[in-house]
Design an enzyme around this catalytic site. Sequence first.
Site, mmCIF file in Angstrom:
data_model
loop_
_atom_site.group_PDB
_atom_site.id
_atom_site.type_symbol
_atom_site.label_atom_id
_atom_site.label_comp_id
_atom_site.label_asym_id
_atom_site.label_seq_id
_atom_site.Cartn_x
_atom_site.Cartn_y
_atom_site.Cartn_z
ATOM 1 N N SER A 66 43.572 29.332 31.507
ATOM 2 C CA SER A 66 43.245 30.340 30.484
ATOM 3 C C SER A 66 42.312 29.772 29.288
ATOM 4 O O SER A 66 41.842 30.474 28.448
ATOM 5 C CB SER A 66 44.562 30.984 29.775
ATOM 6 O OG SER A 66 45.203 31.685 30.513
ATOM 7 N N GLU A 164 44.727 34.180 40.182
ATOM 8 C CA GLU A 164 44.683 33.022 41.251
ATOM 9 C C GLU A 164 43.952 31.753 40.920
ATOM 10 O O GLU A 164 44.205 30.814 41.430
ATOM 11 C CB GLU A 164 43.782 33.761 42.449
ATOM 12 C CG GLU A 164 44.612 34.929 43.333
ATOM 13 C CD GLU A 164 44.659 36.040 42.486
ATOM 14 O OE1 GLU A 164 43.916 36.256 41.302
ATOM 15 O OE2 GLU A 164 45.342 37.000 42.913
#
Length: 286
Positions: A66, A164
Amino acid sequence: MRYIRLCIISLLATLPLAVHASPQPLEQIKLSESQLSGRVGMIEMDLASGRTLTAWRADERFPMMSTFKVVLCGAVLARVDAGDEQLERKIHYRQQDLVDYSPVSEKHLADGMTVGELCAAAITMSDNSAANLLLATVGGPAGLTAFLRQIGDNVTRLDRWETELNEALPGDARNTTTPASMAATLRKLLTSQRLSARSQRQLLQWMVDDRVAGPLIRSVLPAGWFIADKTGAGERGARGIVALLGPNNKAERIVVIYLRDTPASMAERNQQIAGIGAALIEHWQR
C-alpha cells in the site's frame, strides 16, 4: 584520591552506553534481518539535497504494497495541476466495486466520494477500494507506471490492482520498487516542479494524517518530532513504510523501510520497523 579518580573513569566509561541505548542504524538493520529471518531494505535520504545518509539493500526490489498509494495520489494531483482532474469531482461506485478492507468507501455507496476524499481514504486509512477507483482515473496500473517513467523513475512498477498486488511472490518483479527509487520519487513529488506547491502541501498533509501507522515509527517518535508516512502490508511477511521525519516539527529526511520473505508475525514486523526507526532517531546527528 586515587579511588575517586577510578570512580570518575568508571562513570565516564559508561556514558556512551547511557547516551546511545540503541544500536547504530545499520547494526539495527542487520539485527532485524537476523531476527526476522528475512530481508530488509532501507534508505535514509536528506530531503533538501537528495543525499543518501544510510542505505541497506537500497537497490534491491521489494513489494510496494500500500505504499504505492502515495505515488498514486501524486499522479492524481499531477492531473489536477494539468487541469485534467478536480479533487471536488464526485465518483459513484457500486457494491461490486468494493474489495477487502475498504473502511471508508464501503460507507459511501449511496452518495459516492470525491476524488479528494478517495485520496484521503487511500492514504490515511489505506482504503483499497478507494485506491482502485483512483487507479482507474490514471489509466490503471499501466497508467501509473507510465507516470512514474515520465517523472524519471525507471524502476518502480505497478502491474495489478488491489488486493492482488500484495501477493509478494519471491522473485516476482511485479508491483515492486527499490528503497532508493521510492525515496527519490517521493522527493520529486514533494520538492520538484512535478507538482504545484499547493498539491505538494496536500500530498504531505494526507501523509501527516495517516491513521493506521501507529505501531511503526510513530510508536517511537519523540515529542516535537515531525512525521508524515504511509505503510503497507502484504503476503509472505511483506511490510513497509515510507516516511518523512525530522526534529523541531520539520520534515528533514525521507525514510523508506521494506521487509519481505519473513515468517514473522505482523506484530514482530511492526516491532522491527519501529526498532530501525528508533535507531535512526537516536543517532540522527551522525
